[in-house]
Design a protein around this motif. Sequence first.
Motif, PDB file in Angstrom:
ATOM      1  N   GLN A 171      14.298  21.648   5.760  1.00 44.57           N
ATOM      2  CA  GLN A 171      15.332  21.897   4.759  1.00 44.57           C
ATOM      3  C   GLN A 171      14.963  21.349   3.384  1.00 44.57           C
ATOM      4  O   GLN A 171      15.465  21.832   2.371  1.00 44.57           O
ATOM      5  N   ILE A 172      14.096  20.336   3.327  1.00 42.63           N
ATOM      6  CA  ILE A 172      13.821  19.698   2.036  1.00 42.63           C
ATOM      7  C   ILE A 172      12.402  19.931   1.523  1.00 42.63           C
ATOM      8  O   ILE A 172      12.121  19.687   0.344  1.00 42.63           O
ATOM      9  N   LEU A 173      11.511  20.419   2.370  1.00 42.58           N
ATOM     10  CA  LEU A 173      10.143  20.710   1.931  1.00 42.58           C
ATOM     11  C   LEU A 173      10.116  21.984   1.094  1.00 42.58           C
ATOM     12  O   LEU A 173      11.054  22.779   1.138  1.00 42.58           O
ATOM     13  N   PRO A 174       9.045  22.201   0.339  1.00 42.29           N
ATOM     14  CA  PRO A 174       8.897  23.481  -0.363  1.00 42.29           C
ATOM     15  C   PRO A 174       8.989  24.656   0.609  1.00 42.29           C
ATOM     16  O   PRO A 174       8.746  24.506   1.814  1.00 42.29           O
ATOM     17  N   PRO A 175       9.353  25.835   0.116  1.00 40.46           N
ATOM     18  CA  PRO A 175       9.593  26.998   0.990  1.00 40.46           C
ATOM     19  C   PRO A 175       8.413  27.342   1.889  1.00 40.46           C
ATOM     20  O   PRO A 175       7.261  27.141   1.534  1.00 40.46           O
ATOM     21  N   LYS A 176       8.761  27.853   3.065  1.00 35.74           N
ATOM     22  CA  LYS A 176       7.844  28.435   4.053  1.00 35.74           C
ATOM     23  C   LYS A 176       7.079  27.398   4.866  1.00 35.74           C
ATOM     24  O   LYS A 176       6.279  27.777   5.723  1.00 35.74           O
ATOM     25  N   LEU A 177       7.287  26.104   4.624  1.00 33.25           N
ATOM     26  CA  LEU A 177       6.668  25.086   5.476  1.00 33.25           C
ATOM     27  C   LEU A 177       7.601  24.847   6.659  1.00 33.25           C
ATOM     28  O   LEU A 177       8.523  24.043   6.610  1.00 33.25           O
ATOM     29  N   TRP A 189       0.831  -1.211   0.000  1.00 34.94           N
ATOM     30  CA  TRP A 189       0.000   0.000   0.000  1.00 34.94           C
ATOM     31  C   TRP A 189       0.858   1.250   0.000  1.00 34.94           C
ATOM     32  O   TRP A 189       0.581   2.223   0.702  1.00 34.94           O
ATOM     33  N   TRP A 190       1.943   1.228  -0.760  1.00 30.45           N
ATOM     34  CA  TRP A 190       2.712   2.405  -1.149  1.00 30.45           C
ATOM     35  C   TRP A 190       3.587   2.972  -0.035  1.00 30.45           C
ATOM     36  O   TRP A 190       4.183   4.031  -0.215  1.00 30.45           O
ATOM     37  N   CYS A 191       3.699   2.263   1.081  1.00 29.11           N
ATOM     38  CA  CYS A 191       4.437   2.853   2.201  1.00 29.11           C
ATOM     39  C   CYS A 191       5.857   2.305   2.332  1.00 29.11           C
ATOM     40  O   CYS A 191       6.727   2.982   2.882  1.00 29.11           O
ATOM     41  N   ASN A 192       6.112   1.090   1.827  1.00 31.90           N
ATOM     42  CA  ASN A 192       7.438   0.500   1.999  1.00 31.90           C
ATOM     43  C   ASN A 192       8.407   1.153   1.010  1.00 31.90           C
ATOM     44  O   ASN A 192       8.483   0.785  -0.158  1.00 31.90           O
ATOM     45  N   LEU A 193       9.136   2.126   1.469  1.00 36.51           N
ATOM     46  CA  LEU A 193       9.907   3.002   0.599  1.00 36.51           C
ATOM     47  C   LEU A 193      11.269   2.443   0.221  1.00 36.51           C
ATOM     48  O   LEU A 193      11.750   2.672  -0.894  1.00 36.51           O
ATOM     49  N   ALA A 239       0.682   9.996  -0.397  1.00 28.55           N
ATOM     50  CA  ALA A 239       1.041   8.955  -1.356  1.00 28.55           C
ATOM     51  C   ALA A 239       2.156   9.380  -2.302  1.00 28.55           C
ATOM     52  O   ALA A 239       2.808   8.527  -2.894  1.00 28.55           O
ATOM     53  N   THR A 240       2.362  10.684  -2.455  1.00 31.64           N
ATOM     54  CA  THR A 240       3.286  11.170  -3.484  1.00 31.64           C
ATOM     55  C   THR A 240       4.640  11.597  -2.951  1.00 31.64           C
ATOM     56  O   THR A 240       5.584  11.784  -3.727  1.00 31.64           O
ATOM     57  N   GLY A 241       4.763  11.793  -1.644  1.00 28.89           N
ATOM     58  CA  GLY A 241       5.990  12.319  -1.080  1.00 28.89           C
ATOM     59  C   GLY A 241       7.127  11.321  -1.022  1.00 28.89           C
ATOM     60  O   GLY A 241       6.954  10.120  -1.222  1.00 28.89           O
ATOM     61  N   PHE A 242       8.314  11.844  -0.770  1.00 29.72           N
ATOM     62  CA  PHE A 242       9.520  11.054  -0.571  1.00 29.72           C
ATOM     63  C   PHE A 242       9.906  10.232  -1.802  1.00 29.72           C
ATOM     64  O   PHE A 242      10.167   9.034  -1.729  1.00 29.72           O
ATOM     65  N   GLY A 243       9.922  10.923  -2.942  1.00 23.35           N
ATOM     66  CA  GLY A 243      10.499  10.348  -4.144  1.00 23.35           C
ATOM     67  C   GLY A 243       9.594   9.514  -5.010  1.00 23.35           C
ATOM     68  O   GLY A 243      10.012   9.034  -6.063  1.00 23.35           O
ATOM     69  N   ARG A 244       8.356   9.350  -4.626  1.00 17.21           N
ATOM     70  CA  ARG A 244       7.473   8.452  -5.379  1.00 17.21           C
ATOM     71  C   ARG A 244       7.237   8.927  -6.818  1.00 17.21           C
ATOM     72  O   ARG A 244       7.063   8.110  -7.718  1.00 17.21           O
ATOM     73  N   THR A 245       7.215  10.235  -7.028  1.00 18.24           N
ATOM     74  CA  THR A 245       6.942  10.754  -8.370  1.00 18.24           C
ATOM     75  C   THR A 245       8.207  11.191  -9.101  1.00 18.24           C
ATOM     76  O   THR A 245       8.129  11.840 -10.147  1.00 18.24           O
ATOM     77  N   GLY A 246       9.365  10.832  -8.576  1.00 21.24           N
ATOM     78  CA  GLY A 246      10.619  11.216  -9.199  1.00 21.24           C
ATOM     79  C   GLY A 246      11.221  12.472  -8.613  1.00 21.24           C
ATOM     80  O   GLY A 246      12.399  12.765  -8.828  1.00 21.24           O
ATOM     81  N   ILE A 288      -0.365  24.265   3.410  1.00 22.96           N
ATOM     82  CA  ILE A 288      -0.346  23.127   4.330  1.00 22.96           C
ATOM     83  C   ILE A 288      -0.007  21.888   3.518  1.00 22.96           C
ATOM     84  O   ILE A 288      -0.489  21.727   2.392  1.00 22.96           O
ATOM     85  N   MET A 289       0.816  21.020   4.068  1.00 25.64           N
ATOM     86  CA  MET A 289       1.157  19.769   3.394  1.00 25.64           C
ATOM     87  C   MET A 289       1.019  18.610   4.379  1.00 25.64           C
ATOM     88  O   MET A 289       1.442  18.718   5.534  1.00 25.64           O
ATOM     89  N   THR A 290       0.420  17.512   3.921  1.00 27.65           N
ATOM     90  CA  THR A 290       0.310  16.317   4.760  1.00 27.65           C
ATOM     91  C   THR A 290       1.289  15.258   4.269  1.00 27.65           C
ATOM     92  O   THR A 290       1.454  15.039   3.069  1.00 27.65           O
ATOM     93  N   LEU A 291       1.925  14.588   5.226  1.00 37.54           N
ATOM     94  CA  LEU A 291       2.938  13.575   4.946  1.00 37.54           C
ATOM     95  C   LEU A 291       2.660  12.320   5.755  1.00 37.54           C
ATOM     96  O   LEU A 291       2.243  12.392   6.908  1.00 37.54           O
ATOM     97  N   SER A 292       2.905  11.161   5.169  1.00 42.88           N
ATOM     98  CA  SER A 292       2.824   9.895   5.885  1.00 42.88           C
ATOM     99  C   SER A 292       3.446   8.822   5.000  1.00 42.88           C
ATOM    100  O   SER A 292       4.367   9.112   4.239  1.00 42.88           O
ATOM    101  N   LYS A 293       2.969   7.577   5.057  1.00 38.59           N
ATOM    102  CA  LYS A 293       3.450   6.456   4.255  1.00 38.59           C
ATOM    103  C   LYS A 293       4.969   6.388   4.205  1.00 38.59           C
ATOM    104  O   LYS A 293       5.601   5.903   5.133  1.00 38.59           O
ATOM    105  N   GLY A 294       5.596   6.911   3.157  1.00 41.00           N
ATOM    106  CA  GLY A 294       7.045   6.815   3.020  1.00 41.00           C
ATOM    107  C   GLY A 294       7.827   7.558   4.075  1.00 41.00           C
ATOM    108  O   GLY A 294       9.043   7.369   4.206  1.00 41.00           O
ATOM    109  N   LEU A 295       7.167   8.401   4.847  1.00 41.63           N
ATOM    110  CA  LEU A 295       7.826   9.174   5.904  1.00 41.63           C
ATOM    111  C   LEU A 295       8.688   8.290   6.797  1.00 41.63           C
ATOM    112  O   LEU A 295       9.828   8.647   7.128  1.00 41.63           O
TER     113      LEU A 295
END
Length: 451
Positions: free
Chosen positions: A99-105, A54-58, A257-264, A278-285
């Motif tokens: 340091q790695i998220l888009p600016p201002k988060l 389910w897309w989490c095992n990174l 589902a899209t964070g941490f390299g999933r979309t290249g 606002i950004m939500t993160l999980s799964k590959g986190l």
Amino acid sequence: MLLDIAKMDLELIWHPCSQMYDYKELPPIVIKRGNGVKIYDENDKEYIDIISSWWCNLLGHSNEYINNAIKNQLNEIEHVIFANFTHEGAVRLASRLRQILPPKLDKFNFSDNGSSAVESALKMAFQYQHQVGNTHKDKFICLSNAYHGETIGALSVGALDLYAKIYEPMLMKAIRLQAPDMYRSQFDGSCDEIATKYFEHYVMPVFERYGHESVALIVEPILQAAAGMKIYPPLYLKKLRQICDEYEVLLIADEIATGFGRTGRMFACEHANISPDIMTLSKGLTGGYMPMSITATTNEIYDAFYAPYSQGKAFMHSHTYSGNPLGCAAANAVLDIFESQNILNLAQQNAIYLNNEINSALNSHKNVGQIRSIGLINAIELVEQKDSKKAFNKDLRTGYQIYKKALKNGLILRPLGDVIYFNPPLNIQKDEMDEAIKRCVKSIDEILGGF
């Protein structure tokens, strides 16, 4: 004892996202161990986990580095209340993400699963608008085919009837935009031209009517995963950012589902060079190891809550396992591996190879309507008629039949309707990709016949 587990499971357990009646024919598979992209059942049969559980095992099952990080943390402390307490792992993780998220988060609110992060985002956005004087804003906007989780708020801003229709009387009302469909588009032209037409035809009128009373727009950036891995052009996301700014509507990017390299890219928002509010993160986190999620936001939003307690502006939202040290240890280990092994570059190279090989093997198949890809994600849309794009009768459950065959062939291909897909760990090896494709083709041929 192991041989009895499947029987005991059926007596005791109600599995997620399942019609348990199906388990009479296909009982649960008892998994004993995992290594890399592969897992093994109680009889040592091998399965290639091409959907990353389910897309989490990174970074693969039983990753030695992540294992050791969790073991080391376990010797220190397993959990501590996160209200008025903290620990090094959480602070270090937040600092690295900034340091790695888009600016201002710059501010990070911890939860324990993706749906909870979405709930946090929705509540945060609503309360922010009211506390800055926009008390007339009380609506949320989302895209058609959206999926943001299973809790009531998350379902309310989703748009897939499979998950939400029965619960409609319980849900808050949301405004839905028609998302771009790049396979069965009602418009002609290049990808950007189609995206622009969808934006002008559907988005602009909705914002003209509801924008001034809307709290936030929540989107899955670039990739609508549960909808069948549907990909839309970055220009569309860029235009959404612009119109949100125009109407003072917050933009929530669901990168679960899209964070941490999933979309290249590290985060899908980078494809459009935009930063959400606002950004939500999980799964590959956490590499798929521990339940953890984060809602990241800006100092501007945070400051609207910062006041003496008597003013009643605090964000009274919490989860028992917020900031769990074991989850933080796993997440920090994931970031260590990204840094030390140049994982993103490796994934980008693997993505080119995997997409080329899948296209070579399946693009000309009579029942493959489209192969769409972004990063290592490759979605194969199965159709009854290739030229007309006619879908299979849903009652046939074609994707599910192929899934069952694939299990016999040692491949986990859990479908999204009649879309089967690859979404492997970022560090999958080329020989593993080759074998997964071989097993996939075999499974498709056993149900649909050859070319």
